[in-house]
Design a protein around this motif. Structure first.
Motif, PDB file in Angstrom:
ATOM      1  N   VAL A  26      56.556  74.177  50.746  1.00 13.20           N
ATOM      2  CA  VAL A  26      57.901  73.648  50.975  1.00 13.20           C
ATOM      3  C   VAL A  26      57.906  72.509  51.996  1.00 13.20           C
ATOM      4  O   VAL A  26      58.675  71.550  51.860  1.00 13.20           O
ATOM      5  CB  VAL A  26      58.858  74.783  51.402  1.00 13.20           C
ATOM      6  CG1 VAL A  26      60.180  74.239  51.894  1.00 13.20           C
ATOM      7  CG2 VAL A  26      59.081  75.746  50.231  1.00 13.20           C
ATOM      8  N   ASP A  27      57.043  72.574  53.000  1.00 17.84           N
ATOM      9  CA  ASP A  27      56.976  71.469  53.962  1.00 17.84           C
ATOM     10  C   ASP A  27      56.580  70.181  53.261  1.00 17.84           C
ATOM     11  O   ASP A  27      57.140  69.108  53.518  1.00 17.84           O
ATOM     12  CB  ASP A  27      56.001  71.789  55.092  1.00 17.84           C
ATOM     13  CG  ASP A  27      54.570  71.988  54.609  1.00 17.84           C
ATOM     14  OD1 ASP A  27      54.394  72.733  53.640  1.00 17.84           O
ATOM     15  OD2 ASP A  27      53.635  71.400  55.183  1.00 17.84           O
ATOM     16  N   SER A  28      55.608  70.280  52.369  1.00 20.86           N
ATOM     17  CA  SER A  28      55.124  69.116  51.632  1.00 20.86           C
ATOM     18  C   SER A  28      56.231  68.527  50.756  1.00 20.86           C
ATOM     19  O   SER A  28      56.406  67.303  50.679  1.00 20.86           O
ATOM     20  CB  SER A  28      53.916  69.529  50.781  1.00 20.86           C
ATOM     21  OG  SER A  28      53.313  68.414  50.184  1.00 20.86           O
ATOM     22  N   TRP A  29      56.983  69.401  50.104  1.00 22.81           N
ATOM     23  CA  TRP A  29      58.099  68.980  49.253  1.00 22.81           C
ATOM     24  C   TRP A  29      59.173  68.262  50.073  1.00 22.81           C
ATOM     25  O   TRP A  29      59.654  67.193  49.682  1.00 22.81           O
ATOM     26  CB  TRP A  29      58.673  70.214  48.559  1.00 22.81           C
ATOM     27  CG  TRP A  29      60.006  70.069  47.875  1.00 22.81           C
ATOM     28  CD1 TRP A  29      61.162  70.701  48.204  1.00 22.81           C
ATOM     29  CD2 TRP A  29      60.324  69.275  46.717  1.00 22.81           C
ATOM     30  NE1 TRP A  29      62.173  70.353  47.338  1.00 22.81           N
ATOM     31  CE2 TRP A  29      61.683  69.482  46.420  1.00 22.81           C
ATOM     32  CE3 TRP A  29      59.582  68.409  45.917  1.00 22.81           C
ATOM     33  CZ2 TRP A  29      62.318  68.858  45.339  1.00 22.81           C
ATOM     34  CZ3 TRP A  29      60.220  67.772  44.847  1.00 22.81           C
ATOM     35  CH2 TRP A  29      61.567  68.009  44.567  1.00 22.81           C
ATOM     36  N   LEU A  30      59.521  68.804  51.224  1.00 22.06           N
ATOM     37  CA  LEU A  30      60.541  68.183  52.065  1.00 22.06           C
ATOM     38  C   LEU A  30      60.078  66.831  52.607  1.00 22.06           C
ATOM     39  O   LEU A  30      60.844  65.869  52.646  1.00 22.06           O
ATOM     40  CB  LEU A  30      60.909  69.108  53.225  1.00 22.06           C
ATOM     41  CG  LEU A  30      61.662  70.399  52.869  1.00 22.06           C
ATOM     42  CD1 LEU A  30      61.903  71.232  54.116  1.00 22.06           C
ATOM     43  CD2 LEU A  30      62.976  70.091  52.161  1.00 22.06           C
ATOM     44  N   ILE A  31      58.815  66.762  53.039  1.00 21.19           N
ATOM     45  CA  ILE A  31      58.287  65.499  53.567  1.00 21.19           C
ATOM     46  C   ILE A  31      58.309  64.415  52.490  1.00 21.19           C
ATOM     47  O   ILE A  31      58.654  63.259  52.760  1.00 21.19           O
ATOM     48  CB  ILE A  31      56.861  65.691  54.119  1.00 21.19           C
ATOM     49  CG1 ILE A  31      56.880  66.599  55.354  1.00 21.19           C
ATOM     50  CG2 ILE A  31      56.232  64.346  54.484  1.00 21.19           C
ATOM     51  CD1 ILE A  31      55.512  67.072  55.782  1.00 21.19           C
ATOM     52  N   TYR A  32      57.945  64.798  51.257  1.00 22.84           N
ATOM     53  CA  TYR A  32      57.942  63.818  50.159  1.00 22.84           C
ATOM     54  C   TYR A  32      59.354  63.256  49.958  1.00 22.84           C
ATOM     55  O   TYR A  32      59.540  62.043  49.782  1.00 22.84           O
ATOM     56  CB  TYR A  32      57.449  64.482  48.869  1.00 22.84           C
ATOM     57  CG  TYR A  32      57.050  63.504  47.799  1.00 22.84           C
ATOM     58  CD1 TYR A  32      55.749  63.020  47.716  1.00 22.84           C
ATOM     59  CD2 TYR A  32      57.978  63.045  46.864  1.00 22.84           C
ATOM     60  CE1 TYR A  32      55.380  62.102  46.740  1.00 22.84           C
ATOM     61  CE2 TYR A  32      57.622  62.130  45.880  1.00 22.84           C
ATOM     62  CZ  TYR A  32      56.319  61.670  45.825  1.00 22.84           C
ATOM     63  OH  TYR A  32      55.971  60.754  44.846  1.00 22.84           O
ATOM     64  N   GLN A  33      60.335  64.132  49.995  1.00 24.22           N
ATOM     65  CA  GLN A  33      61.718  63.691  49.798  1.00 24.22           C
ATOM     66  C   GLN A  33      62.229  62.892  50.993  1.00 24.22           C
ATOM     67  O   GLN A  33      62.936  61.893  50.829  1.00 24.22           O
ATOM     68  CB  GLN A  33      62.618  64.913  49.558  1.00 24.22           C
ATOM     69  CG  GLN A  33      62.271  65.723  48.318  1.00 24.22           C
ATOM     70  CD  GLN A  33      62.393  64.930  47.028  1.00 24.22           C
ATOM     71  OE1 GLN A  33      63.240  64.043  46.908  1.00 24.22           O
ATOM     72  NE2 GLN A  33      61.536  65.219  46.074  1.00 24.22           N
ATOM     73  N   LEU A  34      61.893  63.318  52.192  1.00 22.67           N
ATOM     74  CA  LEU A  34      62.349  62.620  53.398  1.00 22.67           C
ATOM     75  C   LEU A  34      61.774  61.217  53.507  1.00 22.67           C
ATOM     76  O   LEU A  34      62.475  60.270  53.882  1.00 22.67           O
ATOM     77  CB  LEU A  34      61.956  63.421  54.647  1.00 22.67           C
ATOM     78  CG  LEU A  34      62.764  64.679  54.959  1.00 22.67           C
ATOM     79  CD1 LEU A  34      62.028  65.540  55.975  1.00 22.67           C
ATOM     80  CD2 LEU A  34      64.159  64.318  55.474  1.00 22.67           C
ATOM     81  N   THR A  35      60.498  61.081  53.175  1.00 15.54           N
ATOM     82  CA  THR A  35      59.816  59.800  53.366  1.00 15.54           C
ATOM     83  C   THR A  35      59.850  58.914  52.128  1.00 15.54           C
ATOM     84  O   THR A  35      59.551  57.723  52.204  1.00 15.54           O
ATOM     85  CB  THR A  35      58.345  60.030  53.745  1.00 15.54           C
ATOM     86  OG1 THR A  35      57.695  60.737  52.673  1.00 15.54           O
ATOM     87  CG2 THR A  35      58.240  60.839  55.030  1.00 15.54           C
ATOM     88  N   GLY A  36      60.166  59.505  50.997  1.00  9.40           N
ATOM     89  CA  GLY A  36      60.162  58.732  49.768  1.00  9.40           C
ATOM     90  C   GLY A  36      58.780  58.539  49.174  1.00  9.40           C
ATOM     91  O   GLY A  36      58.554  57.568  48.446  1.00  9.40           O
TER      92      GLY A  36
END
Length: 520
Positions: free
Chosen positions: A165-175
């Protein structure tokens, strides 16, 4: 130095955002629920879009409600439910399947088949410090790839990404940053905790292409900046920790031998064991507690930034300091109370459980075995079912409520006994956090069973704080003294039960487990 840390806390049943000031004090919190789906027996899923949408909504709302601007935020910290898996398209950023949650047991038979081969089971523990269990991420990823052949066919094109989930959120946050923190990587059953890299051997064993895995960074690594337009400024992400590691950090358990227990949906006891990854001999897990990037050292009076490669004058590369922990995972803790509330209708709100349980002096002979998703550490039996035993005509819902709370403490006791056998450090106190840690009846019974004081801080939502502390240290907003100074005690529960009565409770619990094993 003025500033604020925005901590994003993505849990199993909700997303939260908390703002911490320059003294590591929480000033505003926003929380939004997320829904679990159970489409089949043993299946536990979430909508990955909902995870992201609730989390970013909380982030915007907490800044607004605090009367601040995004420009006031120094950096972002992330802590998250571990082992849960999201698979997505790199080009569109869209999830390609429901997120498979850590409680999911659909791969139990697959894991049992692998674990039947002792060579494989030992190999997994030697490399990862974990056990072959559907709790961890690898079998979840393997299941997704096997049951979505169209997705597997697209891997060679570089379009597919998988992550916790951290990886998923980072991908969305950073684009577009496809990265993962080392603590979350260490929970996938694919990461070598000694070499600090993805294991080619285990990826091959689970038939998972390494190309779809994220890049692993230290817990205080540079995870990128938020994409333009998401906030009024591009905010750096300075810290990421799995939720239980974040709680260990937030509780100030910086010395080997210090331990904490988090009473959330599940129950997780972690003990800091220092810089050596000692493998458990008593059914516990060895996991990475955190990895911090130390400062670059000077050599021969060279200043940072100079690189001299001639002769003996060479600037040392940054050293990444590793800390390991022993962990005992209990699958059902606060979730037991939720079951009494939602499935049996015994209480209207979770907080009502203590008043109901106090209506009786004891649970008498009633024991609740909360194996709704099997038993976790140190038993690791996915084949045991939940049960309530010892009932009579005189049994009331108050007895069952008290037995439910006691079952949480019993499971924690089992973990502690195993942990004491593995660790050279005697436990002298237990620091506690999580929602159920506010239950005085449970905490007193826990102290009585363990025979050591149970220390509850004023702020029991310590998970977000742990990640915020690390982000503040990384960004320079905090100095190291903040870890100890920011921990404030609320109550100390001292053991008060006689040895005889304590043994009666423990014998009743052990008999229930033994009976469940015989009935299989």
């Amino acid at each position: 130095m003025a500033g604020y840390i925005l901590a994003l806390d993505q849990g199993t049943t909700s997303s939260r955002a908390i703002l911490y000031d320059d003294q590591a004090r929480p000033i505003k919190t926003v929380q939004k629920p997320t829904k679990l789906q159970t489409p089949k027996a043993s299946y536990v899923e979430q909508d990955a879009r909902q995870i992201w949408q609730t989390q970013i909504s909380c982030a915007h709302d907490v800044i607004n409600r605090a009367g601040l601007l995004a420009t006031d935020v120094t950096s972002i910290a992330i802590t998250n439910q571990r082992e849960s898996i999201v698979l997505w398209d790199k080009q569109t950023g869209q999830a390609l399947a429901p997120a498979i949650i850590w409680q999911d047991r659909r791969t139990a038979s697959y894991c049992n088949e692998l674990a039947a081969n002792q060579t494989i089971a030992q190999q997994v523990q030697q490399i990862t410090g974990l056990r072959l269990d559907p709790y961890f991420s690898a079998s979840k990823i393997a299941w997704l790839l096997k049951h979505n052949p169209n997705i597997k066919a697209r891997i060679s094109s570089g379009q597919i990404a998988v992550g916790t989930v951290d990886s998923w959120l980072i991908y969305q946050l950073t684009g577009g940053e496809h990265v993962i923190d080392v603590t979350n990587a260490s929970r996938t059953l694919l990461y070598d905790i000694h070499k600090l890299e993805w294991s080619e051997t285990l990826c091959a064993r689970f038939d998972i292409p390494m190309a779809i895995l994220p890049k692993v960074l230290p817990s205080d690594g540079d995870f990128g900046r938020t994409k333009k337009g998401l906030f009024a400024k591009q905010i750096p992400i300075h810290a990421v920790l799995g939720d239980q590691q974040a709680a260990l950090f937030g509780q100030g358990c910086m010395k080997a031998g210090m331990a904490k227990n988090t009473y959330g949906t599940g129950c997780f006891m972690l003990m800091n064991i220092g810089q050596d990854a000692k493998l458990s001999e008593h059914q516990l897990l060895t996991t990475i507690a955190w990895q911090r990037s130390a400062s670059i050292k000077r050599i021969d009076n060279l200043s940072i930034g100079q690189i001299v490669q001639s002769g003996k004058r060479m600037l040392q590369p940054p050293k990444k300091e590793m800390t390991y922990a022993l962990e005992g995972s209990v699958f059902m803790a606060g979730a037991i109370v939720q079951w009494l509330r939602d499935n049996l209708g015994m209480i209207k709100q979770s907080c009502d459980i203590e008043d109901l349980a106090r209506q009786v002096e004891s649970s008498e002979e009633v024991v609740l075995l909360p194996a709704f998703t099997g038993l976790g550490a140190p038993h690791w039996r996915s084949d045991i079912n939940a049960s309530i035993v010892g009932m009579s005509r005189g049994t009331t819902k108050a007895h069952i409520a008290r037995a439910a709370l006691e079952s949480i403490a019993f499971q924690t006791y089992d973990v502690l006994i195993a942990m004491q056998k593995d660790s050279p450090y005697p436990l002298t106190e237990l620091r506690v956090d999580g929602g159920a840690a506010n239950n005085d009846l449970l905490m007193q019974f826990q102290a009585d069973l363990l025979g050591v004081p149970v220390l509850r801080p004023k702020d029991t939502e310590i998970t977000a704080k742990g990640s915020a502390l690390l982000a503040g240290l990384k960004s320079g907003l905090y100095d190291e003294s903040i870890i100890e100074e920011s921990w404030q005690g609320d109550h100390i529960f001292e053991p008060s039960l006689s040895d005889d009565r304590r043994e009666e409770h423990l014998e009743k619990w052990q008999q229930t487990i033994t009976r469940a094993l015989v009935d299989i």
